[in-house]
Write an enzyme that holds these catalytic residues in place. Structure first.
Site, PDB file in Angstrom:
ATOM      1  N   GLY A 166      30.902  50.932  46.801  1.00  0.00           N
ATOM      2  CA  GLY A 166      30.277  50.914  45.477  1.00  0.00           C
ATOM      3  C   GLY A 166      29.038  51.780  45.381  1.00  0.00           C
ATOM      4  N   SER A 190      34.093  53.848  48.152  1.00  0.00           N
ATOM      5  CA  SER A 190      33.943  54.981  47.220  1.00  0.00           C
ATOM      6  C   SER A 190      35.067  56.004  47.346  1.00  0.00           C
ATOM      7  CB  SER A 190      32.570  55.646  47.399  1.00  0.00           C
ATOM      8  OG  SER A 190      31.548  54.712  47.122  1.00  0.00           O
ATOM      9  N   LYS A 212      37.840  42.997  42.306  1.00  0.00           N
ATOM     10  CA  LYS A 212      36.612  42.189  42.418  1.00  0.00           C
ATOM     11  C   LYS A 212      36.494  41.259  41.196  1.00  0.00           C
ATOM     12  CE  LYS A 212      34.528  45.940  44.965  1.00  0.00           C
ATOM     13  NZ  LYS A 212      33.348  46.411  45.646  1.00  0.00           N
ATOM     14  N   GLU A 219      31.550  41.726  50.880  1.00  0.00           N
ATOM     15  CA  GLU A 219      30.807  40.971  49.861  1.00  0.00           C
ATOM     16  C   GLU A 219      30.911  39.474  50.114  1.00  0.00           C
ATOM     17  OE1 GLU A 219      32.620  42.872  46.472  1.00  0.00           O
ATOM     18  OE2 GLU A 219      31.585  44.728  47.016  1.00  0.00           O
ATOM     19  N   GLU A 221      35.969  49.314  56.006  1.00  0.00           N
ATOM     20  CA  GLU A 221      35.115  49.587  54.855  1.00  0.00           C
ATOM     21  C   GLU A 221      33.658  49.614  55.308  1.00  0.00           C
ATOM     22  OE1 GLU A 221      37.259  48.399  51.004  1.00  0.00           O
ATOM     23  OE2 GLU A 221      36.218  46.629  51.718  1.00  0.00           O
ATOM     24  N   ASN A 230      41.211  46.625  44.687  1.00  0.00           N
ATOM     25  CA  ASN A 230      40.437  45.392  44.750  1.00  0.00           C
ATOM     26  C   ASN A 230      39.613  45.338  43.473  1.00  0.00           C
ATOM     27  OD1 ASN A 230      38.707  43.289  45.242  1.00  0.00           O
ATOM     28  ND2 ASN A 230      37.485  44.359  46.791  1.00  0.00           N
TER      29      ASN A 230
END
Ligand code: PEP
Length: 250
Positions: free
Chosen positions: A173, A213, A11, A97, A167, A9
């Site tokens: 992150g 992560s 982003k 997100e 997730e 991903n």
């Protein structure tokens, strides 16, 4: 049998030129190693068509989102048919997100999932609790609700086309990974939730990825767990060597 999958991903990272270069690197690296899992990269909308032109069949391509409407007066949105027309085959939906910063609700996500499936895009549907929910011991209920509210309107046949990504938001992150045992515990719970609704065959056939992560150094231990079928990879998907290190964990 369910598939093992490693999906990147990206982003909101890379210019078009940087993105095409990275996709070419991953594509070339895959030709060398013959991976033991499916490999997918999910990239910004602007990159899809160009990247589709430079990758081979062995590398799957996806978007990171799509609109909750088919077409019309929705300035700035990108529809599922538009994504499909680039050659992409996957779409990440419900990433934390997007839930957090763009107010995506279960109702919006049901529309997006339906449009993705109508357009032959495989949704990679994200679920996961925030830290306060885990600390309050509500993580199992929160994740169950996200699945029930976002997906359980689907028929068993439709549900079988979904890839899930667990997730934990506190691990995205942050450098803080769920332990392999924490991931396994939640993945087994998710599989039970699916089995209660759609039966064991569908539950056993669903790929459930871990995200948060994930790195070359921890991927092997996570992927060794029986209910962890791969990873959704953010930061580490932006460097070919790191991403391939995770792919090679299978
Ligand atoms: C993600 O955003 O899907 C993700 C897993 O990010 P990271 O790997 O950077 O934690």
């Amino acid at each position: 049998m369910r598939k093992n999958i490693v999906a990147g991903n990206w982003k909101m990272n890379t210019t078009l030129q940087e993105g095409v270069k990275l996709a070419e690197e991953v594509n070339n690296a895959l030709k060398e190693v013959k991976p033991n899992c499916d490999v997918i990269i999910c990239v910004p909308f602007t990159h899809l068509a160009s990247i589709n032109n430079v990758i081979s069949k062995g590398l799957g391509l996806g978007a990171e989102n799509c609109a909750d409407h088919k077409s019309g007066a929705y300035t700035g949105e990108v529809s599922a048919p538009m994504v499909a027309s680039t050659g992409a085959k996957y779409v990440i939906l419900g990433h934390s997100e997007r839930r957090q910063y763009y107010g995506e609700t279960a109702a919006t996500l049901r529309e997006k999932v339906a449009l993705a499936l109508e357009n032959d895009l495989t949704p990679i549907f994200c679920i996961g609790e925030v830290l306060e929910e885990r600390e309050a011991d509500k993580h199992f209920d929160v994740v169950k609700s996200q699945i029930v509210d976002g997906l359980f309107n689907l028929s068993a046949e439709e549900f079988s086309k979904i890839i899930l990504a667990y997730e934990p938001v506190w691990a995205i992150g942050t450098g803080k990974t769920a332990t392999a045992d924490q991931a396994e515990e939640m993945h087994a719970h998710i599989r039970n939730v699916i089995a209660e609704k759609y039966g064991q065959d569908v539950a056993q056939g669903t790929s459930i990825l871990y995200g948060g992560s994930c790195k070359p150094s921890n991927a092997k231990e996570l992927f060794a767990k029986p209910d962890v079928d791969g990873g959704l990879i953010g930061g580490a998907s932006l460097k070919c060597a790191d991403f391939m290190g995770i792919v090679n964990a299978f």
